[in-house]
Design an enzyme around this catalytic site. Structure first.
Site, PDB file in Angstrom:
ATOM      1  N   GLU A   1      -9.308  -1.553   5.346  1.00 22.96           N
ATOM      2  CA  GLU A   1     -10.001  -1.280   6.845  1.00 22.96           C
ATOM      3  C   GLU A   1     -11.410  -1.907   7.071  1.00 22.96           C
ATOM      4  OE1 GLU A   1      -8.373   0.135   8.839  1.00 22.96           O
ATOM      5  OE2 GLU A   1      -8.003   2.664   7.976  1.00 22.96           O
TER       6      GLU A   1
ATOM      7  N   HIS B   1      -6.891  -4.643  10.755  1.00 16.75           N
ATOM      8  CA  HIS B   1      -6.882  -4.705   9.181  1.00 16.75           C
ATOM      9  C   HIS B   1      -5.572  -4.804   8.756  1.00 16.75           C
ATOM     10  CE1 HIS B   1      -5.069  -0.311   9.788  1.00 16.75           C
ATOM     11  NE2 HIS B   1      -4.048  -0.834   9.145  1.00 16.75           N
TER      12      HIS B   1
ATOM     13  N   ASP C   1       0.637  -1.316   0.104  1.00 16.05           N
ATOM     14  CA  ASP C   1       0.131   0.016  -0.061  1.00 16.05           C
ATOM     15  C   ASP C   1       0.788   1.300   0.109  1.00 16.05           C
ATOM     16  OD1 ASP C   1       0.984  -0.649   2.645  1.00 16.05           O
ATOM     17  OD2 ASP C   1      -1.002  -0.731   3.536  1.00 16.05           O
TER      18      ASP C   1
ATOM     19  N   ASP D   1      -6.932  -2.086  14.452  1.00 18.71           N
ATOM     20  CA  ASP D   1      -8.479  -2.652  14.101  1.00 18.71           C
ATOM     21  C   ASP D   1      -8.418  -3.851  13.387  1.00 18.71           C
ATOM     22  OD1 ASP D   1      -7.580  -1.700  11.872  1.00 18.71           O
ATOM     23  OD2 ASP D   1      -8.996   0.050  11.318  1.00 18.71           O
TER      24      ASP D   1
HETATM   25  C1  GLP Z   1      -0.398   0.610   8.376  1.00 15.99           C
HETATM   26  C2  GLP Z   1      -0.249  -0.242   7.274  1.00 15.99           C
HETATM   27  C3  GLP Z   1      -0.354  -1.758   7.653  1.00 15.99           C
HETATM   28  C4  GLP Z   1       0.398  -2.167   8.893  1.00 15.99           C
HETATM   29  C5  GLP Z   1      -0.148  -1.355  10.087  1.00 15.99           C
HETATM   30  C6  GLP Z   1       0.496  -1.591  11.446  1.00 15.99           C
HETATM   31  O1  GLP Z   1      -1.930   0.718   8.608  1.00 15.99           O
HETATM   32  N1  GLP Z   1      -0.753   0.094   6.124  1.00 15.99           N
HETATM   33  O2  GLP Z   1       0.149  -2.650   6.610  1.00 15.99           O
HETATM   34  O3  GLP Z   1       0.271  -3.572   9.052  1.00 15.99           O
HETATM   35  O4  GLP Z   1      -0.014   0.079   9.545  1.00 15.99           O
HETATM   36  O5  GLP Z   1       1.373  -1.025  11.363  1.00 15.99           O
HETATM   37  P1  GLP Z   1       2.558  -0.913  12.927  1.00 15.99           P
HETATM   38  O6  GLP Z   1       3.251  -2.101  12.423  1.00 15.99           O
HETATM   39  O7  GLP Z   1       3.252   0.300  12.667  1.00 15.99           O
HETATM   40  O8  GLP Z   1       1.620  -1.106  13.958  1.00 15.99           O
END
Ligand code: GLP
Length: 260
Positions: A143, A138, A67, A136
């Site tokens: 989402e 995702h 993404d 959440d």
């Molecule tokens: C973002 C990314 C996800 C990732 C999530 C969690 O939303 N798009 O791919 O898994 O953050 O991030 P973190 O690893 O910093 O908790």
């Protein structure tokens, strides 16, 4: 689904890196799906170490990232392209032309998303997809309420995700509200999935993804529909798993393990 609980973040990072290395040893021109966020940083650090000290070779590898934020160009310090470049790509020998991170500055997003999907197909699909998990539940930027059949598309972020990710920006208002993301369906097409999660803040999301019903409200729960998905979680993130003892029992009794 296989749930591998390790005592620390460092250990989940090393265990996940081993899976990536095994994939590359078996298939040097593997297609890797990669994730951003703070979770995979330890995995990337270990892959860089393996590249520098053990000669892990990325010269035939192709990568696709999950993404990107809409509106941020490659050289924006909070863009996911920049993140990947700084934290992995510039330290290993993956050819730059083999790197794919969705563009946050496309003119025609519909056409661009179709191109991204086609490009994955042209490379014969993703062999191993790395995933984190949002608080959440995702995956990528899918989402809650995202279709479990979704493909690469634009997605509006929830306020919770904006809050969670605001720590990387100067101020909350700077966090883009739109993203371009692989869909849940795109992710499920990968041959193998590995999801990493650490910290207490992920415990509810991990429990819902592994033990809750398959639901578009927790898009990581769609991994239950995949025949080869591995969850690497540290103790804190495993804290709310009801079947925790069973997952440990499976690991202990795996053929070839010291406990078997
Ligand atoms: C973002 C990314 C996800 C990732 C999530 C969690 O939303 N798009 O791919 O898994 O953050 O991030 P973190 O690893 O910093 O908790």
């Amino acid at each position: 689904m296989e749930v591998i609980v390790c005592p620390t973040y460092e250990e989940i990072s090393v265990a996940a890196a081993r899976v990536v290395a095994e994939t590359l040893n078996e298939k040097p021109d593997a297609v890797l799906g990669l994730a951003t966020g703070s979770t995979p940083l330890g995995l990337y650090k270990e892959l860089i170490r393996m590249h520098k000290e053990e000669g892990l070779d990325f010269s035939h590898v192709t990568t696709f990232n999950l993404d990107e934020y809409v509106g941020l160009s490659h050289n924006h310090p909070q863009s996911y392209y920049y993140f990947m470049w700084e934290n992995l790509f510039k330290h290993i020998n993956v050819p730059v032309e083999n790197i794919h991170v969705p563009s946050g500055t496309a003119n025609d997003y519909r056409a661009y998303c179709e191109w991204y999907e086609d490009r994955i197909d042209e490379c014969d699909g993703i062999d191993l997809q790395v995933l984190g998990i949002g608080s959440d539940g995702h995956i990528a930027f899918n989402e809650p309420s995202s279709s479990l059949a979704s493909r690469t598309r634009l997605k509006t972020l929830t306020e919770q995700t904006i809050d969670d990710n605001a720590r990387f920006f100067d101020k909350r208002e700077d966090v883009p509200i739109y993203s371009i993301t692989m869909g849940v369906g795109t992710i499920l097409d990968a041959e193998r999935l590995i999801l990493l999660a650490n910290g207490e803040g992920k415990a509810d999301a991990v429990a819902a993804a592994v033990e809750g019903p398959v639901s578009s409200m927790i898009t990581a729960s769609a991994l239950q529909l995949h025949p080869d998905s591995l969850f690497f979680v540290d103790e804190a993130a495993a804290g709310k798993l009801k079947m925790r003892d069973y997952y440990d029992w499976i690991q202990k009794n795996k053929p070839g393990s010291p406990g078997a």
